[in-house]
Design an enzyme around this catalytic site. Structure first.
Site, PDB file in Angstrom:
ATOM      1  N   GLY A 108      -3.270  12.227  -5.339  1.00  0.00           N
ATOM      2  CA  GLY A 108      -2.051  11.920  -4.573  1.00  0.00           C
ATOM      3  C   GLY A 108      -1.557  10.510  -4.831  1.00  0.00           C
ATOM      4  O   GLY A 108      -2.205   9.707  -5.493  1.00  0.00           O
ATOM      5  N   ASP A 109      -0.386  10.221  -4.306  1.00  0.00           N
ATOM      6  CA  ASP A 109       0.205   8.883  -4.295  1.00  0.00           C
ATOM      7  C   ASP A 109       1.334   8.982  -3.258  1.00  0.00           C
ATOM      8  O   ASP A 109       1.309   9.875  -2.405  1.00  0.00           O
ATOM      9  CB  ASP A 109       0.731   8.486  -5.691  1.00  0.00           C
ATOM     10  N   LYS A 142      -0.650   8.806 -14.945  1.00  0.00           N
ATOM     11  CA  LYS A 142       0.097   8.867 -13.677  1.00  0.00           C
ATOM     12  C   LYS A 142       1.210   9.879 -13.842  1.00  0.00           C
ATOM     13  O   LYS A 142       1.636  10.177 -14.968  1.00  0.00           O
ATOM     14  CB  LYS A 142       0.690   7.486 -13.356  1.00  0.00           C
ATOM     15  N   ASN A 156      -0.618   6.736   3.916  1.00  0.00           N
ATOM     16  CA  ASN A 156      -2.055   6.940   3.770  1.00  0.00           C
ATOM     17  C   ASN A 156      -2.825   5.615   3.644  1.00  0.00           C
ATOM     18  O   ASN A 156      -3.791   5.376   4.367  1.00  0.00           O
ATOM     19  CB  ASN A 156      -2.315   7.838   2.549  1.00  0.00           C
TER      20      ASN A 156
HETATM   21  P1  NDP Z   1       2.502   7.307   1.455  1.00  0.00           P
HETATM   22  O1  NDP Z   1       3.601   8.166   0.977  1.00  0.00           O
HETATM   23  O2  NDP Z   1       1.429   7.904   2.288  1.00  0.00           O
HETATM   24  O3  NDP Z   1       3.098   6.074   2.272  1.00  0.00           O
HETATM   25  C1  NDP Z   1       4.001   5.176   1.722  1.00  0.00           C
HETATM   26  C2  NDP Z   1       4.435   4.228   2.807  1.00  0.00           C
HETATM   27  O4  NDP Z   1       5.204   3.183   2.229  1.00  0.00           O
HETATM   28  C3  NDP Z   1       5.337   4.895   3.837  1.00  0.00           C
HETATM   29  O5  NDP Z   1       5.144   4.278   5.086  1.00  0.00           O
HETATM   30  C4  NDP Z   1       6.732   4.607   3.295  1.00  0.00           C
HETATM   31  O6  NDP Z   1       7.770   4.622   4.266  1.00  0.00           O
HETATM   32  C5  NDP Z   1       6.536   3.197   2.773  1.00  0.00           C
HETATM   33  N1  NDP Z   1       7.512   2.928   1.736  1.00  0.00           N
HETATM   34  C6  NDP Z   1       7.722   3.617   0.604  1.00  0.00           C
HETATM   35  N2  NDP Z   1       8.742   3.089  -0.077  1.00  0.00           N
HETATM   36  C7  NDP Z   1       9.166   2.041   0.661  1.00  0.00           C
HETATM   37  C8  NDP Z   1      10.186   1.088   0.498  1.00  0.00           C
HETATM   38  N3  NDP Z   1      10.983   1.121  -0.573  1.00  0.00           N
HETATM   39  N4  NDP Z   1      10.335   0.143   1.458  1.00  0.00           N
HETATM   40  C9  NDP Z   1       9.530   0.119   2.539  1.00  0.00           C
HETATM   41  N5  NDP Z   1       8.553   1.007   2.758  1.00  0.00           N
HETATM   42  C10 NDP Z   1       8.373   1.940   1.826  1.00  0.00           C
HETATM   43  O7  NDP Z   1       1.885   6.619   0.147  1.00  0.00           O
HETATM   44  P2  NDP Z   1       0.473   5.919  -0.037  1.00  0.00           P
HETATM   45  O8  NDP Z   1       0.061   5.251   1.224  1.00  0.00           O
HETATM   46  O9  NDP Z   1      -0.443   6.886  -0.673  1.00  0.00           O
HETATM   47  O10 NDP Z   1       0.807   4.824  -1.155  1.00  0.00           O
HETATM   48  C11 NDP Z   1       1.243   3.502  -0.831  1.00  0.00           C
HETATM   49  C12 NDP Z   1       1.023   2.579  -2.020  1.00  0.00           C
HETATM   50  O11 NDP Z   1      -0.366   2.545  -2.351  1.00  0.00           O
HETATM   51  C13 NDP Z   1       1.742   2.968  -3.309  1.00  0.00           C
HETATM   52  O12 NDP Z   1       2.094   1.791  -4.001  1.00  0.00           O
HETATM   53  C14 NDP Z   1       0.668   3.717  -4.084  1.00  0.00           C
HETATM   54  O13 NDP Z   1       0.932   3.692  -5.481  1.00  0.00           O
HETATM   55  C15 NDP Z   1      -0.537   2.865  -3.733  1.00  0.00           C
HETATM   56  N6  NDP Z   1      -1.830   3.509  -3.918  1.00  0.00           N
HETATM   57  C16 NDP Z   1      -2.136   4.668  -3.278  1.00  0.00           C
HETATM   58  C17 NDP Z   1      -3.365   5.247  -3.446  1.00  0.00           C
HETATM   59  C18 NDP Z   1      -3.784   6.450  -2.665  1.00  0.00           C
HETATM   60  O14 NDP Z   1      -4.966   6.794  -2.737  1.00  0.00           O
HETATM   61  N7  NDP Z   1      -2.922   7.101  -1.918  1.00  0.00           N
HETATM   62  C19 NDP Z   1      -4.356   4.682  -4.396  1.00  0.00           C
HETATM   63  C20 NDP Z   1      -3.966   3.401  -4.947  1.00  0.00           C
HETATM   64  C21 NDP Z   1      -2.740   2.880  -4.737  1.00  0.00           C
HETATM   65  P3  NDP Z   1       8.734   5.922   4.376  1.00  0.00           P
HETATM   66  O15 NDP Z   1       7.874   6.980   4.962  1.00  0.00           O
HETATM   67  O16 NDP Z   1       9.828   5.455   5.262  1.00  0.00           O
HETATM   68  O17 NDP Z   1       9.188   6.219   2.982  1.00  0.00           O
END
Ligand code: NDP
Length: 448
Positions: free
Chosen positions: A167-168, A128, A243
């Protein structure tokens, strides 16, 4: 050797050697706590130091990322890549760009990734990375210059057979494009398989964008099916609106459920008609706006910056935002309101106290390692297509994703039953099934 004291000693060593890395300690404890039955059956793993080696990354990189903002000011961020385990294949795991990123967070994510990747049954190791860079409010030009600087250091550690990021949080299609462009320029190689999450037109895979959210919903569907239930007619709450969250909403609606609430870091939104996906996608994927703007565009919806999205009554909860967002009090509210199942779309979104409460209340709980494995599994499919210079259809790829999620679910239940006697214990099942695959490979490859 006494298994419990061996596990306890390994955990104490993790704490001693990695001071201040609370999330890494938490992720390590969560896995180690499950492993006693596996070590009872395989004492050779304790004798050959498998656990001691597993909790120590093979390589940790920390580097300076200088770049120039739109005002001509020099900015300096910190870049990370933790290459945790290559027992099963090249290091594989995403990059996170968020101001909260530090070594402990990257290590927790990398550690989780080892077992998640093993669970998919694919030949991928765990890693990571990321940076404390905050893309929010930055222009495309600033994001591009940052990504180019980041890759100018990282490229020397990557390769389709070595380390393959994706991505993440904060890293989507735009960032992957800039990172890939810089890698190609520096190396003079069109090495498609060095990054996943690329756009479909130049080496990406259909369904990669949707995969994590869709996969989490498939996993929840499989859990519900064990009790003769499904999504049809159910109220669902999804945290986040990035995402993973967006495509979880899409798949829940396709299966007849209704997502009534989602969130971002500024608050949460309730729409009793069911989240309007077109509006949400336009806000989050095109305009990069706040979730509060949804309520302005649709007055019947309500935005709140008090309390949490988990205060909204639901049958199924899908935490898809970030680590430790579901605290004890959120779990209490969910259980009180009759939640049936919780599947983690995000990595470690539920605190240990919340997980314990779900367990006590008999709520089906799918840990992220298993429930969100669809993202990396589809990255694995992207690597397969890149290696074969092939491109599969959306339908073909989605069928593969859904088969992987079904297999992960079956594997978790069978392992939980075999090692703990309770098939519903997905935490035990995921940890032990992932561990056994990695440990077997490590044992065969000698002390390295
Ligand atoms: P994005 O950046 O696309 O979205 C993250 C979302 O979570 C946003 O809506 C963001 O809000 C919100 N968020 C982030 N931090 C906080 C917080 N402290 N409190 C409340 N809301 C929060 O990321 P992803 O959707 O890609 O990832 C989301 C999760 O899924 C992570 O834990 C990631 O590790 C996990 N994941 C992702 C994968 C992927 O393929 N993308 C694969 C497996 C796991 P704001 O915009 O306001 O920050």
């Amino acid at each position: 050797m006494n298994v419990s004291s061996h596990i306890e000693a390994v955990y104490e060593e993790v704490r001693r050697r990695n001071p201040g890395e609370a999330e890494f300690h938490q992720a390590a404890a969560e896995v180690l706590d499950s492993l006693a039955p596996a070590l009872e059956r395989h004492p050779e793993y304790a004798e050959t130091g498998i656990l001691e080696r597993l909790v120590e990354p093979e390589r940790q990189l920390i580097f300076r990322v200088p770049w120039v903002d739109d005002q001509g000011k020099v900015r300096v961020n910190r870049g990370f890549r933790v290459e945790f385990s290559s027992a099963l294949g090249p290091y594989k795991g995403g990059l996170r760009f968020h101001p909260s990123v530090n070594l402990g967070i990257v290590k927790f994510l990398g550690f989780e990734q080892i077992f998640k990747n093993a669970l998919t049954g694919m030949a991928i190791g765990g890693g990571k990375g990321g940076s404390d860079f905050d893309p929010k409010g930055r222009s495309d030009g600033e994001v591009m210059r940052f990504c180019q600087s980041f890759m100018t250091e990282l490229y020397r550690h990557l390769g389709e057979h070595t380390d393959v990021p994706a991505g993440d949080i904060g890293v989507g299609g735009r960032e992957i494009g800039y990172l890939f462009g810089q890698y190609k320029r520096i190396t003079n190689r069109y090495e498609s398989g060095v990054l996943t999450g690329k756009a479909v037109g130049w080496g990406g895979s259909h369904v990669r964008t949707e995969a994590t959210g869709y996969g989490a919903v498939y996993f929840a569907q499989e859990m519900l099916a064990t009790r003769g239930e499904g999504f049809d007619g159910r109220r669902v709450v999804v945290s986040g609106s990035g995402n993973v969250a967006v495509y979880a909403v899409e798949k829940v609606h396709a299966l007849g459920g209704r997502v009534v609430a989602c969130s971002d870091s500024s608050g949460y939104l309730v729409d009793e008609d069911g989240i309007d996906l077109e509006l949400l996608k336009d806000l989050k994927e095109v305009r990069r706006a706040r979730i509060s703007d949804y309520a302005e565009a649709k007055p019947a919806a309500r935005f709140s910056d008090r309390g949490t999205v988990y205060d909204v009554p639901c049958d199924i909860a899908l935490p898809c935002a970030t680590q430790n967002e579901v605290r004890r009090e959120d779990a209490v509210a969910l259980v009180k309101n009759g939640v049936r199942a919780v599947a983690e779309g995000a990595n470690m979104p539920c605190t240990p106290e919340a997980v314990e409460l779900f367990r006590e209340a008999g709520v089906l709980f799918g840990p992220g390692k298993a429930a969100n494995a669809g993202g990396v599994a589809t990255s694995g499919l992207e690597m397969q297509q890149n290696a074969a210079r092939d491109s599969w259809t959306f339908e073909q790829t989605e069928a593969r994703l859904s088969a992987v999620m079904r297999d992960v679910h079956t594997d978790c239940r069978a392992t939980a039953e075999a090692y703990g006697g309770n098939a519903d214990d997905y935490v035990l099942g995921a940890n032990v099934a992932g561990f056994l695959r990695v440990a077997e490979a490590m044992a065969a490859q000698g002390v390295i």
